[in-house]
Design an enzyme around this catalytic site. Structure first.
Site, PDB file in Angstrom:
ATOM      1  N   LYS A  95      70.371  43.628  -5.920  1.00 44.89           N
ATOM      2  CA  LYS A  95      70.097  45.043  -6.195  1.00 44.89           C
ATOM      3  C   LYS A  95      71.026  45.511  -7.306  1.00 44.89           C
ATOM      4  O   LYS A  95      72.198  45.115  -7.340  1.00 44.89           O
ATOM      5  CB  LYS A  95      70.356  45.880  -4.934  1.00 44.89           C
ATOM      6  CG  LYS A  95      70.322  47.383  -5.190  1.00 44.89           C
ATOM      7  CD  LYS A  95      70.575  48.207  -3.933  1.00 44.89           C
ATOM      8  CE  LYS A  95      70.680  49.688  -4.312  1.00 44.89           C
ATOM      9  NZ  LYS A  95      70.883  50.547  -3.150  1.00 44.89           N
ATOM     10  N   GLU A 100      75.228  63.277  -0.835  1.00 45.00           N
ATOM     11  CA  GLU A 100      75.777  62.025  -0.269  1.00 45.00           C
ATOM     12  C   GLU A 100      77.280  62.088  -0.014  1.00 45.00           C
ATOM     13  O   GLU A 100      78.086  62.269  -0.931  1.00 45.00           O
ATOM     14  CB  GLU A 100      75.474  60.855  -1.216  1.00 45.00           C
ATOM     15  CG  GLU A 100      75.913  59.519  -0.622  1.00 45.00           C
ATOM     16  CD  GLU A 100      75.351  58.305  -1.345  1.00 45.00           C
ATOM     17  OE1 GLU A 100      74.712  58.461  -2.399  1.00 45.00           O
ATOM     18  OE2 GLU A 100      75.576  57.191  -0.837  1.00 45.00           O
TER      19      GLU A 100
END
Ligand SMILES: C=C(O[C@H]1C=CC=C(C(=O)O)[C@@H]1O)C(=O)O
Length: 366
Positions: free
Chosen positions: A109, A165
């Site tokens: 990723k 976040e």
């Protein structure tokens, strides 16, 4: 702007003036431990190798609830997009190349980001923009801070954003993280919107993207905790612009590691870098220009070691004359990512900042 603001739904830390700057995390942490400072506020940049902004402020105001800014912050000036870097079609091409790399390489990723450059007719007051973002994103952590301490490239610049976040929070021996990864744009139609959220929760691609972040946090926190509670599956959270997959993680710390050192230990997570982290950081440095403080972390830490550190996303860096701003957005790329959908995802994320400025973004292709 002078100082530092971090406004969350439950608490606001607003600091002004500077008594002392710190060059790095260990020296700030040591000053807190020795009682030489009662509070450190600031930001760590995306790259762990670039200068930090960490300061002991002159005056601090800690209040319950979100920041109550000026009664009437006034209108924000008209703002328009003057450049997109790279151009949207080049971002799509970059993602395509990254997907090829991920299909054949060891990297699983990588997060690809792009920037939008904005020009304002009049100076844009960072705190007025923060007040607007608090109004539009009451559940987010809204921040505004001076970046000058990071060196000449940042003199007079500020960073403003409203992030959903939480990197890490510490209260006593309890450590909390709430990583986000996996995104779907919100829809105007309630039924379509609900379906978009459900599809996200069931998407193997997004669950994989999310899993890398949770695994990283677990691996970093496990040696530091006597207990660690990591949910087996993520939950759905919504911002006004996007759905995300989120994992609330809680642990009991074994020793007195402070919130700032915890942030340094975890940052940047695969929500902003990728997996394996070093290989992803290397790819990012070859594909992108320096992200500066985008994807870094903003927060505070007190002498007890408690503190909150927020991931610096959905944000923009304002120039010293406040007439220019650069906003960023990124997204996690895995081997089965669709490059055009990834462009649309960054457009949806940019709406948090651009929407507060009254700037239209292209509707996504979904
Ligand atoms: C990198 C960003 O988002 C991160 C946080 C939530 C979901 C993300 C994602 O789905 O890729 C990203 O990891 C950004 O907003 O620029």
């Amino acid at each position: 702007m002078d100082g530092f603001l971090l406004s969350r739904a439950d608490r606001t830390v607003h600091a002004t003036g500077t008594r002392r700057f710190f060059d790095d995390v260990p020296s700030a942490s040591q000053a807190l431990r020795r009682g030489e400072a009662t509070l450190v506020v600031g930001a760590l940049p995306f790259s762990p190798h670039r200068p930090v902004v960490l300061a002991q402020p002159e005056e601090v105001d800690v209040t319950d609830g979100p920041w109550q800014g000026p009664e009437d912050p006034g209108e924000l000036p008209a703002v328009r997009i003057s450049a997109e870097v790279p151009l949207p079609r080049v971002h799509v091409e970059r993602v395509r190349r990254l997907v090829d790399r991920l299909s054949f390489g060891e990297t699983k990723k990588v997060v690809a980001a792009r920037r939008v450059v904005l020009e304002a007719d009049e100076p844009l007051d960072p705190l007025a923009l923060a007040a607007r973002m608090i109004e539009r994103h009451p559940d987010a952590a809204t921040f505004a801070l001076d970046l000058s301490a990071a060196g000449e490239r940042f003199w007079g610049h500020s960073l403003v954003g409203a992030s959903p976040e939480l990197l890490v929070s510490r209260r006593g021996s309890t450590v909390t993280c709430r990583p986000l990864a996996g995104t779907a744009a919100r829809r105007a139609d309630p039924e379509e919107d609900r379906r978009a959220g459900e599809e996200l929760l069931a998407s193997a691609k997004n669950l994989a993207e999310h899993g890398y972040v949770v695994d990283w946090i677990r691996s970093r926190l496990a040696p530091l905790c006597s207990e660690l509670d990591v949910p087996g599956t993520p939950e759905l959270v919504a911002t006004p612009d996007v759905w995300h997959l989120a994992s609330p993680i809680t642990g009991t710390l074994r020793d007195g590691i402070d919130a700032l050192t915890l942030a340094w230990t975890l940052h940047p997570t695969p929500a902003l870098a990728g997996t394996p982290r070093e290989a992803a950081l290397d790819l990012i440095s070859r594909f992108e220009e320096d992200r500066r403080f985008f994807g870094g972390t903003v927060g505070w830490c007190d002498a007890e070691g408690d503190g909150d550190w927020i991931v610096a996303i959905r944000c923009a860096e304002l120039s010293s004359d406040c007439r220019r701003a650069v906003a960023w957005a990124g997204g996690g790329i895995v081997a089965d990512s669709d490059p055009v959908a990834e462009l649309d995802e960054t457009t949806a994320k940019l709406r948090t900042l651009l929407g507060a400025l009254g700037v239209e973004t292209a509707p996504d292709a979904g």
